[in-house]
Design an enzyme around this catalytic site. Structure first.
Site, PDB file in Angstrom:
ATOM      1  N   ALA A  64       0.861  -1.174   0.000  1.00 50.17           N
ATOM      2  CA  ALA A  64       0.000   0.000   0.000  1.00 50.17           C
ATOM      3  C   ALA A  64       0.901   1.229   0.000  1.00 50.17           C
ATOM      4  O   ALA A  64       2.052   1.165   0.453  1.00 50.17           O
ATOM      5  CB  ALA A  64      -0.886  -0.020   1.236  1.00 50.17           C
ATOM      6  N   GLY A 109       0.803  -5.087   1.111  1.00 47.85           N
ATOM      7  CA  GLY A 109      -0.408  -5.247   0.303  1.00 47.85           C
ATOM      8  C   GLY A 109      -0.131  -5.937  -1.028  1.00 47.85           C
ATOM      9  O   GLY A 109      -1.032  -6.571  -1.594  1.00 47.85           O
ATOM     10  N   GLU A 112      -0.228  -9.470  -0.315  1.00 50.51           N
ATOM     11  CA  GLU A 112      -1.627  -9.843  -0.023  1.00 50.51           C
ATOM     12  C   GLU A 112      -2.461  -9.948  -1.307  1.00 50.51           C
ATOM     13  O   GLU A 112      -3.359 -10.789  -1.395  1.00 50.51           O
ATOM     14  CB  GLU A 112      -2.232  -8.820   0.937  1.00 50.51           C
ATOM     15  CG  GLU A 112      -1.594  -8.915   2.318  1.00 50.51           C
ATOM     16  CD  GLU A 112      -2.030  -7.803   3.257  1.00 50.51           C
ATOM     17  OE1 GLU A 112      -1.740  -6.628   2.949  1.00 50.51           O
ATOM     18  OE2 GLU A 112      -2.659  -8.099   4.278  1.00 50.51           O
ATOM     19  N   GLU A 132       4.779  -4.967   7.395  1.00 49.81           N
ATOM     20  CA  GLU A 132       3.963  -3.924   8.044  1.00 49.81           C
ATOM     21  C   GLU A 132       4.432  -3.593   9.454  1.00 49.81           C
ATOM     22  O   GLU A 132       4.383  -2.439   9.878  1.00 49.81           O
ATOM     23  CB  GLU A 132       2.480  -4.361   8.083  1.00 49.81           C
ATOM     24  CG  GLU A 132       1.760  -4.246   6.743  1.00 49.81           C
ATOM     25  CD  GLU A 132       1.860  -5.506   5.891  1.00 49.81           C
ATOM     26  OE1 GLU A 132       2.723  -6.369   6.184  1.00 49.81           O
ATOM     27  OE2 GLU A 132       1.084  -5.628   4.943  1.00 49.81           O
TER      28      GLU A 132
HETATM   29  N1  CO8 Z   1       4.512   3.296  -0.811  1.00 47.79           N
HETATM   30  C1  CO8 Z   1       4.858   4.461  -1.365  1.00 47.79           C
HETATM   31  N2  CO8 Z   1       5.999   4.643  -2.086  1.00 47.79           N
HETATM   32  C2  CO8 Z   1       6.795   3.578  -2.221  1.00 47.79           C
HETATM   33  C3  CO8 Z   1       6.494   2.319  -1.658  1.00 47.79           C
HETATM   34  C4  CO8 Z   1       5.290   2.200  -0.918  1.00 47.79           C
HETATM   35  N3  CO8 Z   1       4.883   1.058  -0.381  1.00 47.79           N
HETATM   36  N4  CO8 Z   1       7.496   1.468  -1.952  1.00 47.79           N
HETATM   37  C5  CO8 Z   1       8.391   2.160  -2.678  1.00 47.79           C
HETATM   38  N5  CO8 Z   1       7.968   3.433  -2.846  1.00 47.79           N
HETATM   39  C6  CO8 Z   1       8.635   4.520  -3.549  1.00 47.79           C
HETATM   40  C7  CO8 Z   1       9.798   5.081  -2.752  1.00 47.79           C
HETATM   41  O1  CO8 Z   1       9.346   5.995  -1.778  1.00 47.79           O
HETATM   42  C8  CO8 Z   1      10.611   5.708  -3.856  1.00 47.79           C
HETATM   43  O2  CO8 Z   1      10.006   6.939  -4.226  1.00 47.79           O
HETATM   44  P1  CO8 Z   1      10.892   8.297  -4.307  1.00 47.79           P
HETATM   45  O3  CO8 Z   1      11.845   8.030  -5.451  1.00 47.79           O
HETATM   46  O4  CO8 Z   1       9.878   9.335  -4.599  1.00 47.79           O
HETATM   47  O5  CO8 Z   1      11.600   8.420  -3.006  1.00 47.79           O
HETATM   48  C9  CO8 Z   1      10.415   4.761  -5.025  1.00 47.79           C
HETATM   49  O6  CO8 Z   1       9.226   4.015  -4.746  1.00 47.79           O
HETATM   50  C10 CO8 Z   1      11.557   3.798  -5.202  1.00 47.79           C
HETATM   51  O7  CO8 Z   1      11.741   3.125  -3.957  1.00 47.79           O
HETATM   52  P2  CO8 Z   1      13.164   3.000  -3.237  1.00 47.79           P
HETATM   53  O8  CO8 Z   1      14.030   4.162  -3.586  1.00 47.79           O
HETATM   54  O9  CO8 Z   1      12.907   2.736  -1.796  1.00 47.79           O
HETATM   55  O10 CO8 Z   1      13.721   1.714  -3.982  1.00 47.79           O
HETATM   56  P3  CO8 Z   1      14.710   0.587  -3.385  1.00 47.79           P
HETATM   57  O11 CO8 Z   1      15.037  -0.292  -4.546  1.00 47.79           O
HETATM   58  O12 CO8 Z   1      15.799   1.190  -2.605  1.00 47.79           O
HETATM   59  O13 CO8 Z   1      13.793  -0.235  -2.336  1.00 47.79           O
HETATM   60  C11 CO8 Z   1      11.806  -1.375  -1.609  1.00 47.79           C
HETATM   61  C12 CO8 Z   1      12.652  -0.921  -2.791  1.00 47.79           C
HETATM   62  C13 CO8 Z   1      12.544  -2.440  -0.805  1.00 47.79           C
HETATM   63  C14 CO8 Z   1      10.516  -1.954  -2.183  1.00 47.79           C
HETATM   64  C15 CO8 Z   1      11.508  -0.158  -0.680  1.00 47.79           C
HETATM   65  O14 CO8 Z   1      10.990   0.900  -1.491  1.00 47.79           O
HETATM   66  C16 CO8 Z   1      10.508  -0.454   0.392  1.00 47.79           C
HETATM   67  O15 CO8 Z   1      10.865  -1.027   1.406  1.00 47.79           O
HETATM   68  N6  CO8 Z   1       9.238  -0.057   0.190  1.00 47.79           N
HETATM   69  C17 CO8 Z   1       8.234  -0.209   1.180  1.00 47.79           C
HETATM   70  C18 CO8 Z   1       7.768  -1.643   1.315  1.00 47.79           C
HETATM   71  C19 CO8 Z   1       6.721  -1.788   2.393  1.00 47.79           C
HETATM   72  O16 CO8 Z   1       6.938  -1.520   3.535  1.00 47.79           O
HETATM   73  N7  CO8 Z   1       5.495  -2.244   1.983  1.00 47.79           N
HETATM   74  C20 CO8 Z   1       4.414  -2.453   2.894  1.00 47.79           C
HETATM   75  C21 CO8 Z   1       3.588  -1.234   3.002  1.00 47.79           C
HETATM   76  S1  CO8 Z   1       2.297  -1.383   4.214  1.00 47.79           S
HETATM   77  C22 CO8 Z   1       1.088  -2.241   3.404  1.00 47.79           C
HETATM   78  O17 CO8 Z   1       1.231  -2.643   2.277  1.00 47.79           O
HETATM   79  C23 CO8 Z   1      -0.168  -2.487   4.144  1.00 47.79           C
HETATM   80  C24 CO8 Z   1      -1.216  -3.195   3.294  1.00 47.79           C
HETATM   81  C25 CO8 Z   1      -2.553  -3.183   3.975  1.00 47.79           C
HETATM   82  C26 CO8 Z   1      -3.130  -1.814   3.969  1.00 47.79           C
HETATM   83  C27 CO8 Z   1      -4.314  -1.726   4.850  1.00 47.79           C
HETATM   84  C28 CO8 Z   1      -4.831  -0.282   4.909  1.00 47.79           C
HETATM   85  C29 CO8 Z   1      -5.360   0.089   6.191  1.00 47.79           C
END
Ligand code: CO8
Length: 257
Positions: A64, A109, A112, A132
C-alpha cells in the site's frame, strides 16, 4: 484507467499495475481501478483467465502507498482497509482463475494481492514479505488470514512478526509460489498455464475454485456435501456432456466454441 494497463488476447486478460516510479504501490485510486478491471474481465466473455502483474522489472507491488497512509487517521484507514479487502475478495472469488505474475517486490499489500490470486508464479528476482510491523501496523488486506492457510501458521507467524523479506526460492520452498521462472519468461509461463486451463470446462473450473474456497471454513463433512452437490449438478450441463462424450468418441472436447 490511470494506473493500470489492460490487454486482452487468446482468451486471457492481462492487468498490469502501472506506477513504476512508486514501485507500483497501491493508493486508493489504484485499489478501485483494480477492483473494477478484475470485475470487468470476469464479465467479459472473451476472457477465461486473468493474469495480474506489475510494470517494470523491479516490483510487482511494493505494498500500500505508505506516503498516502502516513496522512490517514483510523477512519481513513478503515475505509482504505475495507476497499483493499473487497479488492482481494473480488480476485479470490473470481470464477475465472487469476494468476499472479510476480515480477519483483511483492511486499505488504502486494504480497496480499498475490495471496488472493489462485496461482502465483514468481520471477527469480521476486521478493516477498509482510513488512507492516516495521511501520507499526499490521497486514490489512488479508495477510493474517490467507498467509497461514497457504504457508502454515509457523511460516506466517515468522513472516508477519519479523517483517523479513524472502527470496522467490524461499517462497517456493514454503509453498507461497507455485513456480519460479526467469524474469524474461514470466509472462509466457503464466500464459502457458493459462492456455492449459482454457482447454478445460469453464463451469468445472469455476466450481472447483468455489469448492476449494469453501473448504476454508467448513468441516470435512460439510465440505464434502458441497463438493458432491456441485459434482452432481455439473452432470446436467452441456459442458459435462461434451467433456465425457468427447472422451468416449476419442476426440478433444470443445468447451469454448
Ligand atoms: N509506498 C509508497 N511509495 C513507495 C512504496 C510504498 N509502499 N514502496 C516504494 N515506494 C517509492 C519510494 O518511496 C521511492 O520513491 P521516491 O523516489 O519518490 O523516493 C520509489 O518508490 C523507489 O523506492 P526505493 O528508492 O525505496 O527503492 P529501493 O530499490 O531502494 O527499495 C523497496 C525498494 C525495498 C521496495 C523499498 O521501497 C521499500 O521497502 N518499500 C516499502 C515496502 C513496504 O513496507 N510495503 C508495505 C507497506 S504497508 C502495506 O502494504 C499495508 C497493506 C494493507 C493496507 C491496509 C490499509 C489500512
Amino acid at each position: 484507467m490511470n494506473y493500470l494497463l489492460l490487454e486482452k488476447s487468446d482468451g486471457m486478460g492481462v492487468i498490469t499495475i502501472n506506477r513504476p516510479d512508486a514501485m507500483n504501490a497501491m493508493k486508493a485510486e489504484v485499489v478501485s481501478e483494480l477492483s473494477m478491471s478484475v470485475s470487468d474481465f470476469i464479465q467479459d466473455d472473451e476472457v477465461g483467465v486473468i493474469i495480474l502483474t506489475g510494470s517494470g522489472e523491479k516490483a510487482f507491488v511494493a505494498g500500500a502507498d505508505i506516503k498516502a497512509m502516513q496522512q490517514m487517521d483510523s477512519n481513513d484507514a478503515l475505509d482504505f482497509g475495507k476497499a483493499g479487502q473487497e479488492m482481494t475478495l473480488i480476485i479470490e472469488n473470481s470464477p475465472k482463475p487469476v494468476i499472479a505474475a510476480v515480477n519483483g517486490f511483492a511486499l505488504g499489500g502486494g504480497c496480499e494481492i498475490a495471496l488472493a490470486c489462485h496461482i502465483r508464479i514468481a520471477s527469480e528476482n521476486a521478493v516477498f514479505g509482510q513488512p507492516e510491523v516495521l511501520l507499526g501496523i499490521i497486514p490489512g488486506w488479508g495477510g493474517t488470514q490467507r498467509l497461514p492457510k497457504i504457508v502454515g501458521t509457523g511460516n506466517a507467524n515468522e513472516l508477519i512478526i519479523t517483517g523479513n523479506h524472502i527470496s522467490a526460492d524461499e517462497a517456493h520452498r514454503i509453498g507461497l509460489v507455485n513456480h519460479v521462472v526467469a524474469q524474461d519468461e514470466l509472462l509466457d509461463s503464466c500464459k502457458e498455464i493459462g492456455k492449459i486451463i482454457l482447454k478445460n470446462g469453464p463451469k468445472a473450473i469455476a466450481i472447483s475454485l468455489q469448492c476449494i474456497y469453501e473448504s476454508f471454513d467448513k468441516s470435512i463433512q460439510d465440505g464434502l456435501a458441497v463438493e458432491v452437490d456441485a459434482f452432481a449438478k455439473l452432470f446436467s450441463t452441456d459442458e459435462a456432456k461434451e467433456g465425457m462424450t468427447a472422451f468416449v468418441e476419442k476426440r478433444k472436447a470443445n468447451f469454448r466454441s
